[in-house]
Every structure is written in C-alpha cells, then in structure tokens.
Design a protein around this motif. Structure first.
Motif, PDB file in Angstrom:
ATOM      1  N   GLU A   2       0.824  -1.208   0.000  1.00 60.54           N
ATOM      2  CA  GLU A   2       0.000   0.000   0.000  1.00 60.54           C
ATOM      3  C   GLU A   2       0.861   1.263   0.000  1.00 60.54           C
ATOM      4  O   GLU A   2       0.551   2.226  -0.683  1.00 60.54           O
ATOM      5  N   TRP A   4       3.768   1.539  -1.304  1.00 68.75           N
ATOM      6  CA  TRP A   4       4.329   1.655  -2.651  1.00 68.75           C
ATOM      7  C   TRP A   4       3.310   2.310  -3.584  1.00 68.75           C
ATOM      8  O   TRP A   4       3.653   3.188  -4.372  1.00 68.75           O
ATOM      9  N   LYS A   5       2.048   1.922  -3.491  1.00 66.42           N
ATOM     10  CA  LYS A   5       1.004   2.530  -4.326  1.00 66.42           C
ATOM     11  C   LYS A   5       0.859   4.009  -4.005  1.00 66.42           C
ATOM     12  O   LYS A   5       0.719   4.833  -4.912  1.00 66.42           O
ATOM     13  N   ASP A   6       0.893   4.353  -2.720  1.00 61.48           N
ATOM     14  CA  ASP A   6       0.786   5.758  -2.320  1.00 61.48           C
ATOM     15  C   ASP A   6       1.967   6.560  -2.849  1.00 61.48           C
ATOM     16  O   ASP A   6       1.800   7.662  -3.364  1.00 61.48           O
ATOM     17  N   ASN A   8       3.838   5.810  -5.428  1.00 61.44           N
ATOM     18  CA  ASN A   8       3.726   5.864  -6.876  1.00 61.44           C
ATOM     19  C   ASN A   8       2.726   6.942  -7.302  1.00 61.44           C
ATOM     20  O   ASN A   8       2.985   7.707  -8.238  1.00 61.44           O
ATOM     21  N   SER A  70       2.433   6.622 -15.071  1.00 59.22           N
ATOM     22  CA  SER A  70       2.174   6.192 -13.698  1.00 59.22           C
ATOM     23  C   SER A  70       0.680   6.055 -13.440  1.00 59.22           C
ATOM     24  O   SER A  70       0.227   5.082 -12.830  1.00 59.22           O
ATOM     25  N   GLY A  74      -1.307   2.624 -12.633  1.00 56.56           N
ATOM     26  CA  GLY A  74      -2.179   2.563 -11.475  1.00 56.56           C
ATOM     27  C   GLY A  74      -3.577   2.096 -11.833  1.00 56.56           C
ATOM     28  O   GLY A  74      -4.224   1.374 -11.070  1.00 56.56           O
ATOM     29  N   GLU A  77      -3.583  -1.668 -11.950  1.00 53.95           N
ATOM     30  CA  GLU A  77      -3.266  -2.385 -10.720  1.00 53.95           C
ATOM     31  C   GLU A  77      -4.342  -2.249  -9.642  1.00 53.95           C
ATOM     32  O   GLU A  77      -4.113  -2.592  -8.502  1.00 53.95           O
TER      33      GLU A  77
END
Length: 119
Positions: A2, A4-6, A8, A70, A74, A77
């Motif tokens: 999570e 990493w997603k934030d 990114n 990016s 996203g 994913e």
C-alpha cells in the motif's frame, strides 16, 4: 504494498505538476520572444532563447509522459473493490495513449512555433 502505491501516486502527481510548471515556462519564453523582440536580437541571444525553449518543451513532455504512465499503470493495478468505485471506473476508461500522443504533439508544436518565431 500500500505504501508503494501511495508513493507511486504521489510521484505521478509530482510529475504532472512539474509538467504543468514547464508548460507555464514555455508560455513565458514565448512572451520573452514576442515582447523582447528576440527575432531581431543577436544570434547568440537567439540561440540561448531557442535552447531554453526546446529544453523546456522536452523536459515538460518527459515529466508529463512519466506522470501519465504512472496513472495508466495505477489504473491497471486496481483491486476489484477499487475498480468498482466511481473514480476507479473513470480511471479505467481514460484514453492514456491519446493523452500521450496529444502531449507529444503539443511538445513538437511548441518547439516548431517557438523556433519559427525566433528565426
């Protein structure tokens, strides 16, 4: 995962912001060309302004393109729950390739118009 997603998503927003800042810089360079009468300036001044204009346009395209990639990554994913939300549905429908082509076309047009105005 999570975090990493934030991270990114934050990086994508930063890239888009930097792209926008460079677009404003392109407008400023056009103002310098017009109001500074660069077309009638010495060749060294012309080269300097042309270099700054081309560098700014290409840099803007790089940042904007990276931000778009990016966001596109996203959108691929998302979990099923994220994709079911209104923003998830909207994100999955975005024509990112068209945005990339548009951004590149604007970059090329900015360079062409700027160089034509100088020379």
């Amino acid at each position: 995962m999570e975090s990493w997603k934030d991270r990114n998503a934050t990086e994508a927003r930063v890239n888009m912001t930097l792209g926008a800042v460079h677009q404003v810089a392109s407008i400023a360079i056009i103002a310098i060309i017009v109001f500074g009468d660069v077309a009638n300036a010495e060749s060294g001044v012309k080269r300097l302004v042309a270099f700054a204009a081309v560098l700014g346009a290409v840099t803007s395209w790089i940042f904007t393109s990276n931000g778009l990639m990016s966001f596109q990554d996203g959108s691929k994913e998302m979990t099923a729950a994220e994709a079911a939300t209104a923003s998830g549905k909207n994100l999955s429908k975005q024509p990112f390739m068209i945005y990339q082509i548009y951004t590149l076309a604007i970059t090329v047009a900015t360079i062409a118009v700027t160089l034509t105005a100088i020379y």
